[in-house]
Design a protein around this motif. Structure first.
Motif, short mmCIF file in Angstrom:
data_model
loop_
_atom_site.label_atom_id
_atom_site.label_comp_id
_atom_site.label_asym_id
_atom_site.label_seq_id
_atom_site.Cartn_x
_atom_site.Cartn_y
_atom_site.Cartn_z
N LEU A 1 0.83 -1.21 0.00
CA LEU A 1 0.00 0.00 0.00
C LEU A 1 0.86 1.26 0.00
CD1 LEU A 1 -2.85 -0.99 2.49
CD2 LEU A 1 -2.93 -0.90 -0.01
N LEU A 2 1.96 1.26 0.76
CA LEU A 2 2.86 2.41 0.76
C LEU A 2 3.49 2.59 -0.62
CD1 LEU A 2 4.63 1.93 4.22
CD2 LEU A 2 2.88 3.61 3.63
N GLY A 3 3.89 1.48 -1.23
CA GLY A 3 4.42 1.56 -2.59
C GLY A 3 3.38 2.07 -3.56
N GLY A 4 2.11 1.67 -3.35
CA GLY A 4 1.03 2.15 -4.21
C GLY A 4 0.82 3.64 -4.09
N LEU A 5 0.97 4.19 -2.87
CA LEU A 5 0.82 5.63 -2.68
C LEU A 5 1.89 6.40 -3.43
CD1 LEU A 5 -0.56 8.00 -1.27
CD2 LEU A 5 0.95 7.62 0.69
N ILE A 6 3.15 5.91 -3.34
CA ILE A 6 4.24 6.56 -4.07
C ILE A 6 4.00 6.45 -5.57
CG2 ILE A 6 6.72 6.45 -4.56
CD1 ILE A 6 7.09 5.44 -1.69
N GLY A 7 3.57 5.28 -6.03
CA GLY A 7 3.28 5.10 -7.45
C GLY A 7 2.16 6.00 -7.93
N ILE B 1 -3.14 -1.69 -7.48
CA ILE B 1 -2.27 -1.97 -6.33
C ILE B 1 -3.08 -2.55 -5.16
CG2 ILE B 1 -2.30 0.18 -4.97
CD1 ILE B 1 0.82 -1.79 -6.07
N ILE B 2 -4.36 -2.15 -5.04
CA ILE B 2 -5.22 -2.74 -3.99
C ILE B 2 -5.42 -4.23 -4.27
CG2 ILE B 2 -7.57 -2.79 -3.07
CD1 ILE B 2 -7.61 0.24 -3.32
N PHE B 3 -5.62 -4.57 -5.55
CA PHE B 3 -5.75 -5.98 -5.92
C PHE B 3 -4.47 -6.75 -5.62
CE2 PHE B 3 -4.97 -9.26 -9.17
CZ PHE B 3 -6.03 -10.12 -8.89
N ILE B 4 -3.32 -6.16 -5.98
CA ILE B 4 -2.02 -6.80 -5.71
C ILE B 4 -1.83 -6.98 -4.21
CG2 ILE B 4 0.49 -6.42 -5.77
CD1 ILE B 4 -0.55 -7.38 -8.41
N GLN B 5 -2.22 -5.97 -3.42
CA GLN B 5 -2.05 -6.04 -1.97
C GLN B 5 -2.92 -7.16 -1.39
OE1 GLN B 5 -4.23 -5.21 0.70
NE2 GLN B 5 -2.66 -5.43 2.28
#
Length: 388
Positions: free
Chosen positions: A279-285, A304-308
């Motif tokens: 989720l942190l990586g998703g925010l940066i992305g 990214i939510i699906f990946i998480q």
């Protein structure tokens, strides 16, 4: 004999209650003492953590060298340590090498976008004033002391400048302290890796000299189990890091997202934070992609939510949970509770600590049941002792 045992148990319980009561009533003093001690020993704490992490590649390289030559030589340890440090430095260099170009491009795009955004905002504000003359008349009718506002603005600017100077000096001091701390930590880590067998032997001698043979054996076995669990946890986290980074990169490549190399590298590195690293990586992305295309950034959030969800519910509990012997549902619970109570540190160390407790409790329960000749199953009811 049984009466004496019961009295000893009551005495132990009474002492534990006194200790808990004293701890609750002196929690502020304990926090202060802990803070002072952690600051004083921080280089050595960091050095111990570095040594523990580096010990994994050191053992692998040493075993390869022994397998290659057929025997252990004293210089293998130094070569293994140096190669391990080189691998870690190379990893971080490659990580930054992947990130910096995309960051430069993002900053350049941001600089191009900001003037247009400011110009649009000014146009919107101008149109609003032009279309709403009553608002302008109302503002002009307000009793506003312009001189006072000017003085406040000057005072605010002076305070900001003073604060900036102070912040700059504090940043320089903190940077120097961090460099010194890391240098001392690296030296201490190399010392620990070089002398690890000697240090382990000395600790064992101390344990066996203080406690009875029964308790000394127990403590040594607990230490051995803790080392196995923490080593497996670190190894599992590293595997998880590469799996998550690969999943993110593959998905971004399939859906055509920009900056897929840097975002997948950052997300993989943040996988060291259990469950929530994705989720942190998703925010940066999201921030990086939003500069290029905001609608695409929104789609990236869904991706990214699906990946998480896949990583948190399928990959992580199996890779890390199985490596430390902790069921997947416990991994999710422990990470959430540890993060809530102790923040990032709690999220990082909660899984191996609870796994160790889980293992020790399970071994103790099974031993007690074995001593009583009991075999508990799911449908067990009104148990009888096993017949011999």
């Amino acid at each position: 004999m049984e009466i004496k045992k019961n009295w000893n148990r009551l005495l132990g319980l009474f002492l534990i209650l006194i200790l808990v009561y004293w701890t609750v009533n002196n929690i502020a003093a304990l926090r202060s003492i802990t803070s002072v001690l952690s600051s004083a020993f921080m280089p050595f704490i960091i050095g111990s953590a570095i040594a523990f992490i580096l010990n994994l590649p050191v053992k692998i390289i040493e075993n390869l060298l022994i397998k290659w030559t057929g025997k252990f030589k004293s210089w293998y340890r130094i070569v293994s340590i140096l190669l391990s440090l080189f691998i870690v430095v190379l990893f971080f260099y490659a990580l930054f090498f992947l990130i910096i170009p995309d960051l430069q491009q993002t900053v350049a795009s941001f600089i191009e976008v900001v003037p247009d955004a400011i110009r649009k905002a000014i146009n919107v504000f101008t149109d609003f004033i032009h279309n709403n003359p009553r608002v302008v008349e109302y503002v002009q009718g307000l009793d506003i002391d312009l001189n006072n506002l000017q003085q406040q603005a000057v005072h605010t600017a002076q305070s900001f400048a003073t604060g900036m100077i102070g912040s700059t000096l504090a940043f320089i001091t903190s940077t120097i302290d961090s460099i010194v701390t890391i240098f001392i930590a690296l030296i201490f880590a190399i010392y620990l890796l070089t002398m690890k067998e000697t240090l382990v032997r000395q600790v064992k001698k101390l344990v066996y000299s203080i406690w009875s043979l029964k308790w000394a054996n127990y403590f040594v076995n607990v230490g051995k189990k803790a080392n196995e669990i923490f080593s497996s946890f670190v190894g599992g986290q590293i595997i998880e890091m590469f799996i998550l980074g690969g999943m993110v990169y593959l998905g971004m490549w399939i859906f055509g997202f920009p900056y897929r190399l840097s975002i997948s590298a950052v997300t993989g590195a943040l996988a060291l934070i259990p469950i929530y690293g994705a989720l942190l990586g998703g925010l940066i992305g999201f921030i990086l992609i939003a500069v290029v295309s905001f609608p695409q950034a929104l789609w990236f959030i869904i991706f990214i939510i699906f990946i998480q969800q896949v990583e948190g519910n399928l990959v992580y509990p199996r890779v890390v949970g199985n490596s430390v012997g902790l069921p997947g549902i416990w991994v999710l619970l422990v990470v959430s509770v540890g993060g809530t109570l102790f923040g990032l540190v709690g999220m990082l160390v909660a899984v191996p600590i609870v796994s160790l407790i889980y293992s020790l409790v399970g071994a103790t329960v099974n031993h007690r049941l074995s001593q009583r000749d009991l075999n508990v199953q799911t449908n067990s009811s009104d148990l009888q002792r096993n017949k011999k």
